[in-house]
Scaffold this motif. Structure first.
Motif, PDB file in Angstrom:
ATOM      1  N   LEU A  14     -35.966 128.659 -14.994  1.00  0.00           N
ATOM      2  CA  LEU A  14     -36.748 128.626 -13.755  1.00  0.00           C
ATOM      3  C   LEU A  14     -35.837 129.082 -12.625  1.00  0.00           C
ATOM      4  O   LEU A  14     -34.629 128.881 -12.691  1.00  0.00           O
ATOM      5  CB  LEU A  14     -37.239 127.202 -13.454  1.00  0.00           C
ATOM      6  CG  LEU A  14     -38.036 126.493 -14.537  1.00  0.00           C
ATOM      7  CD1 LEU A  14     -38.234 125.030 -14.165  1.00  0.00           C
ATOM      8  CD2 LEU A  14     -39.373 127.166 -14.723  1.00  0.00           C
ATOM      9  N   PHE A  15     -36.418 129.671 -11.588  1.00  0.00           N
ATOM     10  CA  PHE A  15     -35.609 130.193 -10.505  1.00  0.00           C
ATOM     11  C   PHE A  15     -36.080 129.647  -9.167  1.00  0.00           C
ATOM     12  O   PHE A  15     -37.260 129.413  -8.963  1.00  0.00           O
ATOM     13  CB  PHE A  15     -35.662 131.725 -10.494  1.00  0.00           C
ATOM     14  CG  PHE A  15     -35.157 132.311 -11.781  1.00  0.00           C
ATOM     15  CD1 PHE A  15     -33.803 132.511 -11.982  1.00  0.00           C
ATOM     16  CD2 PHE A  15     -36.031 132.628 -12.809  1.00  0.00           C
ATOM     17  CE1 PHE A  15     -33.325 133.024 -13.176  1.00  0.00           C
ATOM     18  CE2 PHE A  15     -35.572 133.139 -14.008  1.00  0.00           C
ATOM     19  CZ  PHE A  15     -34.214 133.346 -14.200  1.00  0.00           C
ATOM     20  N   ASP A  16     -35.120 129.442  -8.255  1.00  0.00           N
ATOM     21  CA  ASP A  16     -35.461 128.954  -6.920  1.00  0.00           C
ATOM     22  C   ASP A  16     -35.823 130.142  -6.027  1.00  0.00           C
ATOM     23  O   ASP A  16     -35.919 131.277  -6.487  1.00  0.00           O
ATOM     24  CB  ASP A  16     -34.326 128.110  -6.334  1.00  0.00           C
ATOM     25  CG  ASP A  16     -33.042 128.887  -6.105  1.00  0.00           C
ATOM     26  OD1 ASP A  16     -33.059 130.139  -6.097  1.00  0.00           O
ATOM     27  OD2 ASP A  16     -31.995 128.243  -5.911  1.00  0.00           O
ATOM     28  N   PHE A  17     -36.032 129.868  -4.741  1.00  0.00           N
ATOM     29  CA  PHE A  17     -36.443 130.911  -3.810  1.00  0.00           C
ATOM     30  C   PHE A  17     -35.407 132.021  -3.655  1.00  0.00           C
ATOM     31  O   PHE A  17     -35.724 133.115  -3.221  1.00  0.00           O
ATOM     32  CB  PHE A  17     -36.744 130.310  -2.434  1.00  0.00           C
ATOM     33  CG  PHE A  17     -37.938 129.411  -2.436  1.00  0.00           C
ATOM     34  CD1 PHE A  17     -39.213 129.918  -2.634  1.00  0.00           C
ATOM     35  CD2 PHE A  17     -37.800 128.050  -2.250  1.00  0.00           C
ATOM     36  CE1 PHE A  17     -40.320 129.101  -2.641  1.00  0.00           C
ATOM     37  CE2 PHE A  17     -38.903 127.216  -2.254  1.00  0.00           C
ATOM     38  CZ  PHE A  17     -40.170 127.739  -2.453  1.00  0.00           C
ATOM     39  N   TRP A  18     -34.159 131.745  -3.965  1.00  0.00           N
ATOM     40  CA  TRP A  18     -33.084 132.720  -3.813  1.00  0.00           C
ATOM     41  C   TRP A  18     -32.762 133.423  -5.123  1.00  0.00           C
ATOM     42  O   TRP A  18     -31.809 134.172  -5.203  1.00  0.00           O
ATOM     43  CB  TRP A  18     -31.837 132.031  -3.249  1.00  0.00           C
ATOM     44  CG  TRP A  18     -32.124 131.431  -1.910  1.00  0.00           C
ATOM     45  CD1 TRP A  18     -32.084 132.060  -0.697  1.00  0.00           C
ATOM     46  CD2 TRP A  18     -32.551 130.099  -1.650  1.00  0.00           C
ATOM     47  NE1 TRP A  18     -32.453 131.190   0.305  1.00  0.00           N
ATOM     48  CE2 TRP A  18     -32.747 129.975  -0.258  1.00  0.00           C
ATOM     49  CE3 TRP A  18     -32.796 128.996  -2.449  1.00  0.00           C
ATOM     50  CZ2 TRP A  18     -33.170 128.805   0.337  1.00  0.00           C
ATOM     51  CZ3 TRP A  18     -33.212 127.823  -1.854  1.00  0.00           C
ATOM     52  CH2 TRP A  18     -33.400 127.737  -0.475  1.00  0.00           C
ATOM     53  N   GLY A  19     -33.528 133.149  -6.171  1.00  0.00           N
ATOM     54  CA  GLY A  19     -33.318 133.807  -7.457  1.00  0.00           C
ATOM     55  C   GLY A  19     -32.264 133.162  -8.330  1.00  0.00           C
ATOM     56  O   GLY A  19     -31.893 133.706  -9.358  1.00  0.00           O
ATOM     57  N   LYS A  20     -31.768 131.996  -7.933  1.00  0.00           N
ATOM     58  CA  LYS A  20     -30.771 131.295  -8.736  1.00  0.00           C
ATOM     59  C   LYS A  20     -31.472 130.372  -9.719  1.00  0.00           C
ATOM     60  O   LYS A  20     -32.538 129.842  -9.441  1.00  0.00           O
ATOM     61  CB  LYS A  20     -29.843 130.472  -7.843  1.00  0.00           C
ATOM     62  CG  LYS A  20     -28.976 131.309  -6.941  1.00  0.00           C
ATOM     63  CD  LYS A  20     -28.043 130.421  -6.144  1.00  0.00           C
ATOM     64  CE  LYS A  20     -27.164 131.258  -5.225  1.00  0.00           C
ATOM     65  NZ  LYS A  20     -26.262 130.412  -4.441  1.00  0.00           N
ATOM     66  N   ASN A  21     -30.842 130.172 -10.887  1.00  0.00           N
ATOM     67  CA  ASN A  21     -31.408 129.262 -11.872  1.00  0.00           C
ATOM     68  C   ASN A  21     -31.493 127.843 -11.324  1.00  0.00           C
ATOM     69  O   ASN A  21     -30.579 127.369 -10.658  1.00  0.00           O
ATOM     70  CB  ASN A  21     -30.535 129.214 -13.142  1.00  0.00           C
ATOM     71  CG  ASN A  21     -30.837 130.335 -14.082  1.00  0.00           C
ATOM     72  OD1 ASN A  21     -30.162 131.350 -14.041  1.00  0.00           O
ATOM     73  ND2 ASN A  21     -31.849 130.176 -14.902  1.00  0.00           N
ATOM     74  N   VAL A  22     -32.607 127.179 -11.623  1.00  0.00           N
ATOM     75  CA  VAL A  22     -32.733 125.761 -11.334  1.00  0.00           C
ATOM     76  C   VAL A  22     -31.932 125.043 -12.414  1.00  0.00           C
ATOM     77  O   VAL A  22     -31.977 125.411 -13.584  1.00  0.00           O
ATOM     78  CB  VAL A  22     -34.217 125.313 -11.363  1.00  0.00           C
ATOM     79  CG1 VAL A  22     -34.348 123.820 -11.224  1.00  0.00           C
ATOM     80  CG2 VAL A  22     -34.995 126.044 -10.278  1.00  0.00           C
ATOM     81  N   VAL A  23     -31.171 124.027 -12.019  1.00  0.00           N
ATOM     82  CA  VAL A  23     -30.340 123.301 -12.969  1.00  0.00           C
ATOM     83  C   VAL A  23     -30.671 121.816 -12.901  1.00  0.00           C
ATOM     84  O   VAL A  23     -31.294 121.348 -11.960  1.00  0.00           O
ATOM     85  CB  VAL A  23     -28.830 123.499 -12.682  1.00  0.00           C
ATOM     86  CG1 VAL A  23     -28.433 124.958 -12.813  1.00  0.00           C
ATOM     87  CG2 VAL A  23     -28.467 122.971 -11.309  1.00  0.00           C
ATOM     88  N   THR A 107     -39.662 123.782 -19.611  1.00  0.00           N
ATOM     89  CA  THR A 107     -39.887 125.211 -19.392  1.00  0.00           C
ATOM     90  C   THR A 107     -41.001 125.354 -18.368  1.00  0.00           C
ATOM     91  O   THR A 107     -41.739 124.412 -18.095  1.00  0.00           O
ATOM     92  CB  THR A 107     -40.335 125.926 -20.694  1.00  0.00           C
ATOM     93  OG1 THR A 107     -41.609 125.389 -21.091  1.00  0.00           O
ATOM     94  CG2 THR A 107     -39.323 125.755 -21.813  1.00  0.00           C
ATOM     95  N   GLU A 108     -41.125 126.556 -17.808  1.00  0.00           N
ATOM     96  CA  GLU A 108     -42.221 126.795 -16.860  1.00  0.00           C
ATOM     97  C   GLU A 108     -43.567 126.529 -17.521  1.00  0.00           C
ATOM     98  O   GLU A 108     -44.449 125.912 -16.932  1.00  0.00           O
ATOM     99  CB  GLU A 108     -42.185 128.240 -16.356  1.00  0.00           C
ATOM    100  CG  GLU A 108     -41.383 128.419 -15.109  1.00  0.00           C
ATOM    101  CD  GLU A 108     -41.501 129.836 -14.570  1.00  0.00           C
ATOM    102  OE1 GLU A 108     -41.815 129.963 -13.380  1.00  0.00           O
ATOM    103  OE2 GLU A 108     -41.269 130.784 -15.328  1.00  0.00           O
TER     104      GLU A 108
END
Length: 146
Positions: A14-23, A107-108
Motif C-alpha cells: 500500500l502507498f501513502d500520498f507521497w508514494g512511499k510504502n505504508v509500513v 493487502t489492499e
C-alpha cells in the motif's frame, strides 16, 4: 529511528500520498490473530466473549449506533439477526472472523473486503461504494461535532 525501520518495519503493498510504502510494526506481545480467533470461539471463559462484545458495542458507538448488548450476545452465539441493527452486529462479527484467519494477510484487496463486509453492506444505496472502486468514489470529510 533508522535502526527501528531496518529491523522492525514491515512494508505493505500500500502507498501513502507521497508514494512511499505504508509500513507497520509486527506486534510484540500484543494480541495475535490466533488470540482473536480464540476470543470468538464459544468457550466457558467469560473474558473472550465479553471482549468481543465490548469491541462491537464500542465500534458501533463511534458511528452513534447504540446496540443492545443482548443482541450482541445473541449474534455471537450464532443466532440469526432479527433486524437491521443485528445485521450490523453480524457484519462486525464476520469482520473479526475474517481478520482472525491467518490466510487473510494485510493487502489492499483484503482491507477492501473487510470494509465491504463490516460497513458498506449496511449503508444506504446512495452512500455505498460503487462496485469498480477500491476506495470511496465521493469526497467526505471527518469533522468534530463541536
Amino acid at each position: 529511528m533508522q535502526t527501528l525501520e531496518e529491523l522492525y518495519y514491515i512494508s505493505l503493498p500500500l502507498f501513502d500520498f507521497w508514494g512511499k510504502n505504508v509500513v507497520y510494526l509486527e506486534p510484540r506481545g500484543a494480541i495475535s490473530q490466533s488470540s482473536v480467533k480464540l476470543l470468538l470461539q464459544l468457550q466457558n471463559q467469560r473474558y473472550g466473549i465479553k471482549a468481543i462484545e465490548d469491541e462491537i458495542v464500542a465500534t458501533l458507538a463511534i458511528d452513534h449506533i447504540n446496540v443492545n448488548r443482548d443482541s450482541v450476545r445473541r449474534i455471537l452465539k450464532g443466532m440469526a439477526p432479527k433486524d437491521e441493527q443485528e445485521n450490523r452486529i453480524v457484519g462486525l462479527k464476520n469482520g473479526f472472523e475474517f481478520i482472525a484467519d491467518p490466510a487473510h494477510k494485510i493487502t489492499e484487496e483484503n482491507l477492501h473486503r473487510l470494509y465491504l463486509m463490516t460497513v458498506n453492506d449496511f449503508l444506504s444505496d446512495d452512500l455505498k461504494w460503487e462496485e469498480d472502486y477500491l476506495y470511496g468514489h465521493k469526497k467526505f470529510y471527518v469533522v468534530g461535532d463541536r
